[in-house]
Scaffold this motif. Structure first.
Motif, short mmCIF file in Angstrom:
data_model
loop_
_atom_site.label_atom_id
_atom_site.label_comp_id
_atom_site.label_asym_id
_atom_site.label_seq_id
_atom_site.Cartn_x
_atom_site.Cartn_y
_atom_site.Cartn_z
N ARG A 1 2.84 49.40 62.41
CA ARG A 1 3.59 48.21 62.02
C ARG A 1 3.30 47.05 62.96
O ARG A 1 3.09 45.92 62.52
CB ARG A 1 5.09 48.52 62.00
CG ARG A 1 5.55 49.28 60.76
CD ARG A 1 7.06 49.31 60.65
NE ARG A 1 7.65 50.17 61.68
CZ ARG A 1 7.84 51.48 61.53
NH1 ARG A 1 7.49 52.09 60.40
NH2 ARG A 1 8.39 52.19 62.50
N GLU A 2 3.26 47.33 64.25
CA GLU A 2 3.00 46.27 65.22
C GLU A 2 1.59 45.70 65.05
O GLU A 2 1.34 44.52 65.34
CB GLU A 2 3.18 46.81 66.64
CG GLU A 2 4.63 47.14 66.98
CD GLU A 2 4.77 47.80 68.33
OE1 GLU A 2 3.74 48.24 68.89
OE2 GLU A 2 5.92 47.90 68.82
N GLN B 1 0.19 45.42 62.17
CA GLN B 1 0.20 44.85 60.81
C GLN B 1 -0.56 45.71 59.80
O GLN B 1 -0.89 45.24 58.71
CB GLN B 1 -0.36 43.42 60.82
CG GLN B 1 0.46 42.47 61.69
CD GLN B 1 -0.07 41.05 61.66
OE1 GLN B 1 -0.79 40.68 60.75
NE2 GLN B 1 0.28 40.28 62.66
N GLN C 1 1.59 54.73 54.58
CA GLN C 1 3.04 54.53 54.74
C GLN C 1 3.83 55.81 54.95
O GLN C 1 5.01 55.76 55.24
CB GLN C 1 3.60 53.76 53.53
CG GLN C 1 3.98 54.60 52.32
CD GLN C 1 2.78 55.10 51.52
OE1 GLN C 1 1.66 54.67 51.74
NE2 GLN C 1 3.02 55.99 50.57
N LYS D 1 11.85 50.05 50.28
CA LYS D 1 11.57 51.05 51.31
C LYS D 1 10.70 52.17 50.72
O LYS D 1 11.04 52.78 49.72
CB LYS D 1 12.87 51.64 51.84
CG LYS D 1 13.75 50.63 52.56
CD LYS D 1 15.05 51.29 53.02
CE LYS D 1 15.97 50.28 53.70
NZ LYS D 1 17.26 50.89 54.10
N LEU E 1 0.64 48.28 58.20
CA LEU E 1 1.53 48.63 57.10
C LEU E 1 1.92 47.43 56.24
O LEU E 1 2.71 47.57 55.32
CB LEU E 1 2.78 49.34 57.64
CG LEU E 1 2.53 50.70 58.28
CD1 LEU E 1 3.82 51.36 58.70
CD2 LEU E 1 1.76 51.61 57.34
N SER E 2 1.37 46.29 56.53
CA SER E 2 1.58 45.15 55.64
C SER E 2 0.54 45.15 54.51
O SER E 2 0.68 44.44 53.52
CB SER E 2 1.48 43.82 56.42
OG SER E 2 0.18 43.67 56.97
N ALA F 1 3.39 55.36 63.57
CA ALA F 1 3.80 54.38 62.57
C ALA F 1 4.33 53.10 63.22
O ALA F 1 4.13 51.99 62.70
CB ALA F 1 4.85 54.98 61.64
#
Length: 354
Positions: A265-266, A268, A288, A222, A270-271, A261
């Motif tokens: 994430r949705e 991608q 992040q 995390k 933050l991948s 945020a």
């Protein structure tokens, strides 16, 4: 045409030779003057950069002196001074690349580095170091840049929430941070501005440091977490200390980032744009945390509008779902407006050290 007599020919040749010699002499004078001008300009540039680095080293020694690496008070004073209007912050270009020196023989082009705005580098990363005031300036022929080396010690025993993210997610990275003894400032001779900054273990050790190795928590994957008091950490990435407590936009920024945020994430984003750099990008952009994203939001939205983000597994731009793209632009645009408003409000206030 009048004929030249045999008696006149040697004199004619002599005149030609004289003219040739005068021309060569004039050319030599011009070349010499040009070379002297170049040497003088180079000397003036070097003197200017050396004077600037000397002032920076002196300021850093005053506001971020060697002390107890666990001292929160010393860290807070250093961070405030660095973020407000420090000389080193003034010297930075709008985008500076930062990272560890993995190998002194590795070129900057080969080295993976992270892209930061001056506010983030000066406010979140550089204050993690204490400075002994020692410095040296050289010209690096390979990089065509001036290199300033400063003696430093890392604050390895701060609370985990004072680091911009868990540096200990990578043992080699944490080891370099904890044992860093030098900060490298790469300065462009054409602009006298800082383009690259690195921390390194390949310099001279500051006597007595590090006093003790730190015990760091295990990394649980995390980048943001909640502590035992229910507060989101790292606290420094929530604009804690970067903006004044009475900044009217500070609270709204946190909520706006949380909404943004979710869309990141949705989508991608933050991948890829996270500290462990899963795609091994040479120039990493971090999103992040609120503080990291706030200084990159303009470039992020520009990339989305130009269809340059996100990327697929092969590093090729892929098409976002139109509805998701619009939500990303809407949420990102709202966050962007609050960031601009908060920064403008801070700009109109008197420096906090007055």
């Amino acid at each position: 045409m009048k004929k030249i007599s045999k008696l006149q020919r040697p004199r004619f040749k002599s005149i030609q030779v004289q003219r040739y010699l005068r021309a060569m002499w004039s050319a030599a004078l011009i070349l010499g003057a040009t070379a002297n001008a170049a040497i003088a300009a180079e000397a003036a540039t070097r003197e200017k950069i050396e004077q600037a680095v000397g002032k920076i080293a002196n300021e850093l020694k005053q506001v971020c002196p060697l002390s107890d690496p666990a001292s929160q008070g010393a860290f807070d004073l250093c961070r405030q001074a660095m973020f407000d209007d420090s000389l080193i912050k003034q010297m930075m270009l709008p985008v500076v690349l930062w990272g560890r020196q993995r190998d002194p023989n590795m070129t900057l082009k080969e080295t993976p580095l992270t892209q930061f705005a001056p506010e983030i580098l000066a406010g979140l990363y550089m204050p993690l170091f204490m400075f002994d005031g020692k410095y040296k300036v050289t010209y690096n022929e390979r990089e065509k840049l001036y290199l300033a080396t400063l003696g430093v010690v890392f604050r390895n025993r701060l609370q985990p929430g004072q680091f911009p993210y868990p540096f200990w997610h990578d043992a080699a990275k944490w080891n370099t941070y904890e044992n860093a003894n030098t900060m490298l400032l790469w300065i462009d001779p054409n602009t006298s501005k800082l383009r690259f900054a690195q921390f390194s273990i390949f310099g001279e050790v500051v006597p007595g440091y590090p006093a003790a190795k730190a015990t760091v928590p295990a990394f649980d994957g995390k980048w943001l977490w909640t502590d035992e008091h229910g507060k989101t950490q790292p606290a420094v990435t929530l604009f804690d200390g970067l903006y004044r407590e009475n900044n009217p936009y500070k609270q709204k920024l946190d909520q706006s980032y949380r909404e943004f945020a979710i869309t990141l994430r949705e989508s991608q984003c933050l991948s890829c744009h996270v500290p462990n750099n899963p795609d091994k990008m040479k120039k990493l952009v971090l999103l992040q945390s609120p503080a990291h994203a706030s200084m990159e939001i303009h470039r992020v939205l520009k990339s989305v509008r130009e269809k340059k983000m996100p990327l697929d597994e092969q590093g090729i731009e892929k098409t976002l779902d139109p509805q998701l793209e619009q939500v990303l632009l809407d949420k990102g645009g709202a966050f962007e407006k609050l960031v601009d408003a908060a920064r403008e409000w801070e700009r109109t206030q008197a420096p906090r050290n007055q």
